[in-house]
Motif scaffolding. Structure first.
Motif, PDB file in Angstrom:
ATOM      1  N   GLN A 144       0.838  -1.196   0.000  1.00 16.13           N
ATOM      2  CA  GLN A 144       0.000   0.000   0.000  1.00 16.13           C
ATOM      3  C   GLN A 144       0.874   1.248   0.000  1.00 16.13           C
ATOM      4  OE1 GLN A 144      -3.607  -0.189   0.368  1.00 16.13           O
ATOM      5  NE2 GLN A 144      -3.522   1.937  -0.292  1.00 16.13           N
ATOM      6  N   GLY A 145       0.810   2.018  -1.101  1.00 14.47           N
ATOM      7  CA  GLY A 145       1.586   3.246  -1.188  1.00 14.47           C
ATOM      8  C   GLY A 145       0.991   4.364  -0.338  1.00 14.47           C
ATOM      9  N   LYS A 146       1.829   5.302   0.062  1.00 16.39           N
ATOM     10  CA  LYS A 146       1.362   6.424   0.872  1.00 16.39           C
ATOM     11  C   LYS A 146       0.610   7.439   0.019  1.00 16.39           C
ATOM     12  CE  LYS A 146       4.805   6.128   4.559  1.00 16.39           C
ATOM     13  NZ  LYS A 146       5.845   6.845   5.339  1.00 16.39           N
ATOM     14  N   GLU A 147      -0.331   8.140   0.655  1.00 14.61           N
ATOM     15  CA  GLU A 147      -1.194   9.075  -0.066  1.00 14.61           C
ATOM     16  C   GLU A 147      -0.415  10.198  -0.743  1.00 14.61           C
ATOM     17  OE1 GLU A 147      -4.404   8.997  -0.790  1.00 14.61           O
ATOM     18  OE2 GLU A 147      -4.536   7.031   0.146  1.00 14.61           O
ATOM     19  N   ASP A 148       0.686  10.617  -0.128  1.00 22.08           N
ATOM     20  CA  ASP A 148       1.435  11.745  -0.683  1.00 22.08           C
ATOM     21  C   ASP A 148       2.536  11.308  -1.650  1.00 22.08           C
ATOM     22  OD1 ASP A 148       2.976  10.516   1.204  1.00 22.08           O
ATOM     23  OD2 ASP A 148       3.818  12.372   2.033  1.00 22.08           O
ATOM     24  N   ARG A 149       2.517  10.036  -2.072  1.00 22.28           N
ATOM     25  CA  ARG A 149       3.541   9.527  -2.968  1.00 22.28           C
ATOM     26  C   ARG A 149       2.937   9.127  -4.309  1.00 22.28           C
ATOM     27  NH1 ARG A 149       8.683  10.329  -1.775  1.00 22.28           N
ATOM     28  NH2 ARG A 149       9.330   8.316  -2.603  1.00 22.28           N
ATOM     29  N   THR A 150       3.745   9.176  -5.347  1.00 23.92           N
ATOM     30  CA  THR A 150       3.344   8.703  -6.664  1.00 23.92           C
ATOM     31  C   THR A 150       4.247   7.538  -7.068  1.00 23.92           C
ATOM     32  OG1 THR A 150       4.881  10.163  -7.847  1.00 23.92           O
ATOM     33  CG2 THR A 150       2.680  11.048  -7.330  1.00 23.92           C
ATOM     34  N   VAL A 151       3.794   6.774  -8.045  1.00 19.53           N
ATOM     35  CA  VAL A 151       4.609   5.660  -8.530  1.00 19.53           C
ATOM     36  C   VAL A 151       5.932   6.178  -9.081  1.00 19.53           C
ATOM     37  CG1 VAL A 151       4.755   3.826 -10.243  1.00 19.53           C
ATOM     38  CG2 VAL A 151       2.632   4.199  -9.014  1.00 19.53           C
ATOM     39  N   GLU A 152       5.883   7.312  -9.757  1.00 20.37           N
ATOM     40  CA  GLU A 152       7.106   7.889 -10.322  1.00 20.37           C
ATOM     41  C   GLU A 152       8.112   8.217  -9.232  1.00 20.37           C
ATOM     42  OE1 GLU A 152       3.945   7.967 -13.104  1.00 20.37           O
ATOM     43  OE2 GLU A 152       4.015   8.878 -11.099  1.00 20.37           O
ATOM     44  N   ALA A 153       7.622   8.759  -8.120  1.00 20.70           N
ATOM     45  CA  ALA A 153       8.509   9.079  -6.999  1.00 20.70           C
ATOM     46  C   ALA A 153       9.100   7.808  -6.400  1.00 20.70           C
ATOM     47  CB  ALA A 153       7.743   9.859  -5.927  1.00 20.70           C
ATOM     48  N   GLU A 154       8.286   6.764  -6.286  1.00 15.87           N
ATOM     49  CA  GLU A 154       8.779   5.496  -5.753  1.00 15.87           C
ATOM     50  C   GLU A 154       9.826   4.880  -6.689  1.00 15.87           C
ATOM     51  OE1 GLU A 154       8.228   4.727  -2.858  1.00 15.87           O
ATOM     52  OE2 GLU A 154       6.230   5.403  -2.278  1.00 15.87           O
ATOM     53  N   LEU A 155       9.586   4.936  -7.982  1.00 11.55           N
ATOM     54  CA  LEU A 155      10.548   4.427  -8.946  1.00 11.55           C
ATOM     55  C   LEU A 155      11.901   5.100  -8.780  1.00 11.55           C
ATOM     56  CD1 LEU A 155       8.445   4.108 -12.224  1.00 11.55           C
ATOM     57  CD2 LEU A 155       9.892   2.319 -11.278  1.00 11.55           C
ATOM     58  N   PHE A 156      11.878   6.403  -8.615  1.00 15.08           N
ATOM     59  CA  PHE A 156      13.125   7.167  -8.458  1.00 15.08           C
ATOM     60  C   PHE A 156      13.841   6.760  -7.175  1.00 15.08           C
ATOM     61  CE2 PHE A 156      15.323  11.001  -6.835  1.00 15.08           C
ATOM     62  CZ  PHE A 156      16.288  11.116  -7.825  1.00 15.08           C
ATOM     63  N   GLU A 157      13.101   6.671  -6.080  1.00 18.78           N
ATOM     64  CA  GLU A 157      13.723   6.338  -4.791  1.00 18.78           C
ATOM     65  C   GLU A 157      14.235   4.901  -4.768  1.00 18.78           C
ATOM     66  OE1 GLU A 157      14.480   8.376  -2.460  1.00 18.78           O
ATOM     67  OE2 GLU A 157      13.481  10.087  -3.379  1.00 18.78           O
ATOM     68  N   ILE A 158      13.469   3.985  -5.367  1.00 20.08           N
ATOM     69  CA  ILE A 158      13.894   2.590  -5.396  1.00 20.08           C
ATOM     70  C   ILE A 158      15.144   2.425  -6.254  1.00 20.08           C
ATOM     71  CG2 ILE A 158      13.239   0.263  -6.153  1.00 20.08           C
ATOM     72  CD1 ILE A 158      10.338   1.017  -5.326  1.00 20.08           C
ATOM     73  N   SER A 159      15.223   3.192  -7.341  1.00 21.95           N
ATOM     74  CA  SER A 159      16.434   3.131  -8.172  1.00 21.95           C
ATOM     75  C   SER A 159      17.652   3.610  -7.389  1.00 21.95           C
ATOM     76  CB  SER A 159      16.254   3.974  -9.446  1.00 21.95           C
ATOM     77  OG  SER A 159      16.139   5.354  -9.136  1.00 21.95           O
ATOM     78  N   LYS A 160      17.455   4.557  -6.466  1.00 24.95           N
ATOM     79  CA  LYS A 160      18.552   5.016  -5.612  1.00 24.95           C
ATOM     80  C   LYS A 160      18.970   3.921  -4.627  1.00 24.95           C
ATOM     81  CE  LYS A 160      17.869   9.081  -3.764  1.00 24.95           C
ATOM     82  NZ  LYS A 160      17.172  10.286  -3.243  1.00 24.95           N
ATOM     83  N   VAL A 161      17.981   3.202  -4.079  1.00 24.47           N
ATOM     84  CA  VAL A 161      18.295   2.079  -3.184  1.00 24.47           C
ATOM     85  C   VAL A 161      19.104   1.029  -3.939  1.00 24.47           C
ATOM     86  CG1 VAL A 161      17.328   0.196  -1.829  1.00 24.47           C
ATOM     87  CG2 VAL A 161      16.234   2.438  -1.767  1.00 24.47           C
TER      88      VAL A 161
END
Length: 238
Positions: free
Chosen positions: A205-222
């Motif tokens: 379950q993604g957070k309300e203030d997040r988008t898939v695009e933002a998650e993609l960017f952060e996960i790529s950093k991880v």
């Protein structure tokens, strides 16, 4: 060079661990193309060490000693030690579950996971990460389809069609993302450990203030941190 006996014992252990239920020794001989006396003798020796257990006279399953060794190996693995901190940190921050899998010798295996809420019973299938693994292993669509059918023989036809479509997309984009209603997301990305295809997946379950695009960017950093760590110890991608 690995001895013939050790190589055969390893093949038996891998075959037993590749199925979900106890397997007949006779079936092992077919899978491994080995003589029945050889497989029977190896199984007897492995049962004696505790690496295998007999469920009846003809069937064997992984033994508690094998489970113990696997757990100890995971805890001391350099791969897990490099994965743990960045993956757990982001999992806690995002509220998403995390799972890392590998694919070697046409077999999927679990490496590491951390759960924030309601993890899927079969996260590998639920997330579609198995497709990322097969694409990273440079399989053709035909090879991937064959392995998928073997891994999930009860998969509905409609789901198989979706998987076939997704696999062709993954071959081009190298990542897989699924977006369901109510901000239920899945993002899976590949990496390599000593030439073995692996996948890093976040889902839930993604957070309300997040988008898939933002998650993609952060996960790529991880994943970049993980790859840097593997390169530092000489076990990343060439």
């Amino acid at each position: 060079m690995k001895s013939s006996l050790l190589s055969k014992a390893e093949a038996v252990l891998e075959a037993v661990c590749s199925v979900n239920d106890p397997i007949a020794i006779k079936e092992l001989t077919k899978m491994l193309n080995m003589p029945l006396p050889t497989v029977s003798r190896l199984c007897a020796d492995l049962v004696e060490t505790g690496l295998l257990e007999k469920t009846d006279y003809h069937h064997v399953t992984p033994g508690i000693s094998l489970v113990r060794l696997g757990s100890q190996a995971q805890n001391s693995s350099p791969l897990v030690s490099i994965l743990k901190q960045p993956v757990m940190t982001y999992s806690m921050m995002s509220g998403l579950n995390a799972a890392v899998y590998g694919f070697d010798k046409e077999t999927f295996f679990h490496i590491f996971s951390c759960h924030q809420s309601n993890p899927a019973q079969d996260a590998l299938r639920y997330t579609g990460a198995f497709q990322v693994l097969m694409a990273a292993a440079n399989l053709t669509p035909e090879q991937a389809q064959k392995i998928t059918e073997k891994k999930y023989p009860d998969m509905p036809v409609t789901e198989k069609v979706i998987c076939d479509q997704e696999f062709n997309t993954v071959l081009k984009q190298k990542i897989l993302s699924r977006i369901a209603p109510n901000k239920k997301w899945m993002i899976s990305m590949p990496f390599y450990y000593m030439d073995i295809a692996c996948s890093l997946t976040f889902y839930g379950q993604g957070k309300e203030d997040r988008t898939v695009e933002a998650e993609l960017f952060e996960i790529s950093k991880v994943l970049s941190r993980v790859r840097t760590g593997l390169d530092r110890i000489g076990k990343g991608e060439d």
